[in-house]
Design a protein around this motif. Structure first.
Motif, short mmCIF file in Angstrom:
data_model
loop_
_atom_site.label_atom_id
_atom_site.label_comp_id
_atom_site.label_asym_id
_atom_site.label_seq_id
_atom_site.Cartn_x
_atom_site.Cartn_y
_atom_site.Cartn_z
N MET A 1 0.84 -1.24 0.06
CA MET A 1 -0.04 0.01 0.08
C MET A 1 0.87 1.23 0.03
O MET A 1 1.87 1.29 0.79
CB MET A 1 -0.74 -0.03 1.23
CG MET A 1 -1.75 1.18 1.33
SD MET A 1 -2.96 1.05 2.70
CE MET A 1 -1.58 1.65 4.04
N LYS A 2 0.46 2.15 -0.91
CA LYS A 2 1.45 3.44 -0.88
C LYS A 2 0.73 4.53 -0.11
O LYS A 2 1.35 5.51 0.47
CB LYS A 2 1.38 3.89 -2.39
CG LYS A 2 2.36 2.80 -3.06
CD LYS A 2 2.74 3.30 -4.52
CE LYS A 2 3.76 2.41 -5.37
NZ LYS A 2 4.01 2.91 -6.59
N ILE A 3 -0.60 4.48 -0.24
CA ILE A 3 -1.26 5.69 0.30
C ILE A 3 -2.93 5.40 0.58
O ILE A 3 -3.43 4.53 -0.14
CB ILE A 3 -1.38 6.97 -0.52
CG1 ILE A 3 -1.64 8.29 0.38
CG2 ILE A 3 -2.19 7.09 -1.81
CD1 ILE A 3 -1.51 9.56 -0.21
N SER A 4 -3.10 5.79 1.84
CA SER A 4 -4.70 5.40 1.80
C SER A 4 -5.12 6.56 2.85
O SER A 4 -4.79 7.43 3.45
CB SER A 4 -4.60 4.11 3.24
OG SER A 4 -5.91 3.88 3.65
N ILE A 5 -6.63 6.79 2.32
CA ILE A 5 -7.47 7.88 2.85
C ILE A 5 -8.76 7.48 3.29
O ILE A 5 -9.62 6.91 2.88
CB ILE A 5 -7.73 9.03 1.76
CG1 ILE A 5 -6.35 9.68 1.02
CG2 ILE A 5 -8.57 10.19 2.45
CD1 ILE A 5 -6.07 8.98 -0.19
N GLU A 6 -8.85 7.86 4.81
CA GLU A 6 -9.96 7.09 5.47
C GLU A 6 -10.57 8.60 6.04
O GLU A 6 -10.12 9.36 6.66
CB GLU A 6 -9.55 6.43 6.50
CG GLU A 6 -8.91 5.06 6.28
CD GLU A 6 -9.85 4.31 5.61
OE1 GLU A 6 -11.10 4.35 5.66
OE2 GLU A 6 -9.22 3.14 4.88
#
Length: 261
Positions: free
Chosen positions: A83-88
């Protein structure tokens, strides 16, 4: 004068400077993105650094607890799923997880409501600082060939960071303490020769002619400063007094310099 110029930047050549530079970086990220909480964390769950308020409001407390509850899952995704980037997005705000190299990540938390344009800008800012933090974390130089492949925006940030690190660290160096000691000596000496009221004027003019400031003086610049101070005294008290004190000051400055070796 090239050999007498002091480079007012600094690299992270040891662990202490590395920690300072990483902390400066996440502070710049917080400032640029107007972010509430930031954590710099290893993929093994170890927290390397953080910017967390001493007193949390309800939204900050919620986001931080959500992060802690999901830490194992986040680390697993970073390690096994690349995973490189995650937005929650939560009712209490937004959390961005951004990978930093292969060994760490940034957790960015914002409690205010974000419009689409602001979120996109925040993702871009976080991505930029993830690249910068990764570069620093690998102990790579902040100038020269090592940064040539980066966009100009990132190169400029490297220069600003090295300058900030210099300013932050210089007050703790031997050279700075030496310069402070010599300045105290000259202020005391001049007060009895030209009067207390003229001390700051004489010193300021001399440094202006020299093109530097007291904190950035080097050992080979002090004799030149002594000469300029003597010339100021010459204009007020005459040749005899100026010549007498010039010889005294040269000897005293040399002794002060040697005392810090």
């Amino acid at each position: 004068m090239q050999g007498k110029k002091l480079e007012k930047t600094l690299e992270a050549r040891d662990v202490t400077l590395l920690r300072s530079l990483l902390h400066l970086s996440i502070m710049r990220l917080r400032e640029e993105g107007n972010i509430d909480l930031i954590l710099f964390v290893g993929v093994n769950g170890r927290i390397f650094d953080s910017l967390i308020p001493e007193v949390l409001d309800a939204r900050e407390y919620y986001l931080l607890n959500m992060f802690k509850s999901n830490l194992y899952k986040i680390c697993s995704q970073l390690k096994s799923k690349n995973m490189k980037i995650s937005i929650e997005a939560y009712s209490s705000g937004t959390m961005i997880i951004s990978k930093v190299g292969d060994a760490a990540f940034l957790a960015v938390m914002i409690t205010r409501d974000l419009k689409h344009e602001e979120l996109q800008k925040l993702i871009s800012v976080t991505n930029k600082w993830s690249i910068i933090v990764n570069h620093i974390f690998q102990l790579k130089p902040l100038s020269g060939p090592e940064i040539e492949g980066y966009p100009d925006e990132i190169k400029e940030e490297f220069h600003k960071l090295s300058r900030q690190l210099f300013v932050k660290s210089f007050a703790h160096t031997k050279q700075y303490r030496k310069n402070q000691k010599i300045m105290e000596y000259f202020k005391k000496e001049l007060s009895s020769i030209v009067g207390v009221g003229m001390v700051d004027e004489v010193i300021t003019i001399s440094f202006n002619e020299l093109g530097t400031a007291p904190q950035y003086m080097t050992d080979d610049l002090w004799p030149i400063f002594v000469e300029k101070i003597a010339n100021r005294v010459r204009a007020v008290r005459g040749d005899m007094i100026a010549d007498e004190y010039y010889k005294k000051w040269i000897g005293d400055v040399e002794r002060l310099i040697r005392s810090f070796v």
